[in-house]
Scaffold this motif. Structure first.
Motif, PDB file in Angstrom:
ATOM      1  N   CYS A   8      -8.604   1.360  -0.958  1.00  0.00           N
ATOM      2  CA  CYS A   8      -7.252   1.261  -0.396  1.00  0.00           C
ATOM      3  C   CYS A   8      -6.943   2.539   0.373  1.00  0.00           C
ATOM      4  O   CYS A   8      -7.650   3.529   0.272  1.00  0.00           O
ATOM      5  CB  CYS A   8      -6.217   1.031  -1.491  1.00  0.00           C
ATOM      6  SG  CYS A   8      -6.093   2.374  -2.669  1.00  0.00           S
ATOM      7  N   PHE A  41      -1.862   2.836  -1.760  1.00  0.00           N
ATOM      8  CA  PHE A  41      -1.811   3.337  -3.127  1.00  0.00           C
ATOM      9  C   PHE A  41      -0.388   3.788  -3.453  1.00  0.00           C
ATOM     10  O   PHE A  41       0.171   3.465  -4.495  1.00  0.00           O
ATOM     11  CB  PHE A  41      -2.797   4.506  -3.250  1.00  0.00           C
ATOM     12  CG  PHE A  41      -2.932   5.045  -4.635  1.00  0.00           C
ATOM     13  CD1 PHE A  41      -3.710   4.393  -5.572  1.00  0.00           C
ATOM     14  CD2 PHE A  41      -2.271   6.211  -5.007  1.00  0.00           C
ATOM     15  CE1 PHE A  41      -3.832   4.896  -6.864  1.00  0.00           C
ATOM     16  CE2 PHE A  41      -2.387   6.714  -6.287  1.00  0.00           C
ATOM     17  CZ  PHE A  41      -3.173   6.059  -7.215  1.00  0.00           C
ATOM     18  N   ILE A  98     -10.090   5.964  -1.977  1.00  0.00           N
ATOM     19  CA  ILE A  98      -8.787   6.104  -1.327  1.00  0.00           C
ATOM     20  C   ILE A  98      -8.958   6.787   0.023  1.00  0.00           C
ATOM     21  O   ILE A  98      -9.455   7.910   0.116  1.00  0.00           O
ATOM     22  CB  ILE A  98      -7.788   6.886  -2.203  1.00  0.00           C
ATOM     23  CG1 ILE A  98      -7.650   6.195  -3.572  1.00  0.00           C
ATOM     24  CG2 ILE A  98      -6.419   6.936  -1.518  1.00  0.00           C
ATOM     25  CD1 ILE A  98      -6.548   6.738  -4.421  1.00  0.00           C
ATOM     26  N   TYR A 143      -5.750  -0.041 -11.785  1.00  0.00           N
ATOM     27  CA  TYR A 143      -6.489   1.111 -11.281  1.00  0.00           C
ATOM     28  C   TYR A 143      -7.372   1.799 -12.315  1.00  0.00           C
ATOM     29  O   TYR A 143      -8.343   2.447 -11.974  1.00  0.00           O
ATOM     30  CB  TYR A 143      -5.537   2.135 -10.674  1.00  0.00           C
ATOM     31  CG  TYR A 143      -5.034   1.717  -9.313  1.00  0.00           C
ATOM     32  CD1 TYR A 143      -5.788   1.952  -8.167  1.00  0.00           C
ATOM     33  CD2 TYR A 143      -3.818   1.050  -9.174  1.00  0.00           C
ATOM     34  CE1 TYR A 143      -5.342   1.553  -6.922  1.00  0.00           C
ATOM     35  CE2 TYR A 143      -3.356   0.658  -7.935  1.00  0.00           C
ATOM     36  CZ  TYR A 143      -4.128   0.912  -6.808  1.00  0.00           C
ATOM     37  OH  TYR A 143      -3.688   0.510  -5.574  1.00  0.00           O
TER      38      TYR A 143
END
Ligand code: ADP
Ligand code: MG
Length: 452
Positions: free
Chosen positions: A188, A193, A221, A213
């Motif tokens: 992501c 996030f 990320i 998560y």
């Protein structure tokens, strides 16, 4: 004769003789086309994925390959190189080859896993070219993908805009999933996030966030710098980070700068990031840009002769602009129904689209009004939330124009239309694909251009 096995042995030997960068860029997409015994020697054809790869391998590595093949086969060898794509690569380890059905299942498992994890199938190590500017980062990402949680944790990849950070991190996830489609992976952006955490806090559903998560095997990320300055987000990320690392899960992050230079990043996060491996990706040199152009044009089904590849690489510095340029070049060639030529390239470069020349004169507002006029939609609707088809397509065309004509970064296009950059990316991909197959879209694009 098992040509695949022979070639795999040769590749193993080449790997020892050349740098990983050279190997990945030139040799991973080669294969043996044919091996024929002719008297006391073998006549061998080697397939290369492009004419550029062919001439490079032929020019620089002919002697080494001939020697290795002669040793492997125990006879003299006559070798020729041809441009020919290989069959899709099979796994090279010694496990018995899977039955037809189970390999289909595996493929399906990978497909499902990619969708679930947000990892894109297009950005892989196979189509990532390596050179000195990105070799360290590539090697680290490759190692991480094969040893989740144990090679380098976290892996922090930073560098300028468009140098391939997102591609590399995505490839890490792809490779890990290809190895084992049952692992839990998630890719992501720092922005997604953040939104997820904020939503969790707002809906008092932080437990759901944690379940999502903290049970991952690998969390990726993109653009982590986005969370800087956001206290609640950093707090939650700190705990997520610790939970994952102590469970032996892998974390990979990208950023536009190293941790030490992200202002308003909590000290405890900074020190966590610095505890892993920090690698940077530099601006690509000329050869790497040539290789990227080769890879990208092949994906788009374009064939560009080597001298023109060099012309483009000599004029465009950023890989991201290369992509935009090729989109442009391909639609220009299709719109005009002409082969790609130096003149065509020069004229696009001259207009400054994706090149280093002058930018297109139009501003984002000009493009917005031209599109509103062309499709007779209201500006408020074009930039609004409605998903109705009457505005959805004009909106996608708008993103395409802002990205490929004005050459704006994804993020900026996202800001203008109030969407995130992945939406922009998909829209641009979709319109360029449509433009190559749908004459109406091509007419629309020309029509809008004439209004600018
Ligand atoms: P960043 O995240 O660093 O801004 P991206 O990963 O989005 O950059 O890369 C921009 C574009 O350039 C993508 O289309 C990517 O596939 C391409 N690209 C960058 N570096 C390479 C490389 N070494 N090989 C192949 N493609 C590359
Ligand atoms: Mg990126």
């Amino acid at each position: 004769m098992d040509t695949e096995k022979i070639w795999n042995n040769i590749l193993e030997n080449i790997k020892i003789n050349v740098s990983p960068a050279i190997f990945s860029t030139w040799f991973t997409q080669t294969h043996l086309v044919s091996v024929n015994k002719d008297g006391d020697k073998h006549v061998i054809q080697i397939g290369c994925f492009s004419s550029y790869a062919k001439s490079t391998i032929e020019g620089r590595y002919f002697g080494m390959i001939k020697e290795l093949l002669e040793k492997e086969l125990g006879t003299k060898c006559d070798i020729t190189f041809i441009v020919k794509e290989g069959a899709p690569k099979k796994k090279t380890n010694d496990e018995p080859s899977p039955l037809f059905e189970s390999s289909v299942n595996k493929e399906q498992e990978l497909k499902d896993a990619l969708i679930k994890s947000g990892v894109r199938p297009l950005y892989t190590f196979d189509n990532f070219a390596v050179s000195s500017s990105n070799q360290m980062a590539w090697a680290a990402a490759d190692a991480v993908s094969k040893n989740l949680g144990t090679a380098y944790n976290p892996l922090f990849i930073w560098g300028g805009v468009g140098v391939g950070k997102t591609h590399l991190m995505n490839a890490t996830g792809y490779e890990a999933l290809k190895e084992d489609g049952s692992i839990k992976a998630f890719f992501c952006t720092g922005e997604q996030f953040t939104n997820d955490i904020v939503e969790g806090i707002r809906n008092k559903s932080t437990q759901r966030f944690r379940n999502k998560y903290r049970k991952l095997d690998i969390l990726m990320i993109d653009d982590i710098q986005f969370i800087a300055g956001k206290d609640a987000v950093q707090e939650e990320f700190f705990h997520t980070f610790n939970a994952l690392v102590s469970a032996g899960s892998q974390i990979v992050m990208t950023s536009d700068r190293p941790p030490s230079e992200i202002s308003k990043l909590e000290e405890r996060l900074r020190s966590r990031f610095e505890a892993g491996l920090i690698v940077d990706v530099g601006q690509p040199d000329f050869e790497l840009r040539c290789a990227i152009i080769q890879i990208k044009s092949k994906v788009r089904g374009m064939s560009i002769p080597m001298d023109l590849v060099q012309l483009i690489a000599g004029n465009i510095d950023s890989p991201r602009k290369i992509e935009g340029f090729l989109v442009k070049l391909s639609s220009e060639a299709k719109l005009k129904n002409l082969p790609i030529s130096a003149d065509m390239i020069q004229s696009i470069l001259g207009k400054g689209i994706g090149g280093n020349g002058n930018q297109v004169k139009a501003s984002p507002n000009d493009v917005i009004s031209a599109i509103c006029k062309y499709y007779t939609v209201k500006k408020g609707d074009l930039l609004g939330k409605s998903r109705a088809q009457v505005v959805a397509l004009p909106r996608q065309i708008l993103m395409y124009f802002l990205r490929t004509e004005l050459n704006l970064p994804l993020q900026e296009v996202g800001n203008i239309i109030g969407r995130d950059h992945t939406t922009v990316m998909h829209a641009v991909d979709k319109v360029s694909l449509l433009a190559s197959s749908d004459v109406n879209i091509r007419q629309d694009i020309l029509g809008i251009k004439n209004k600018l």
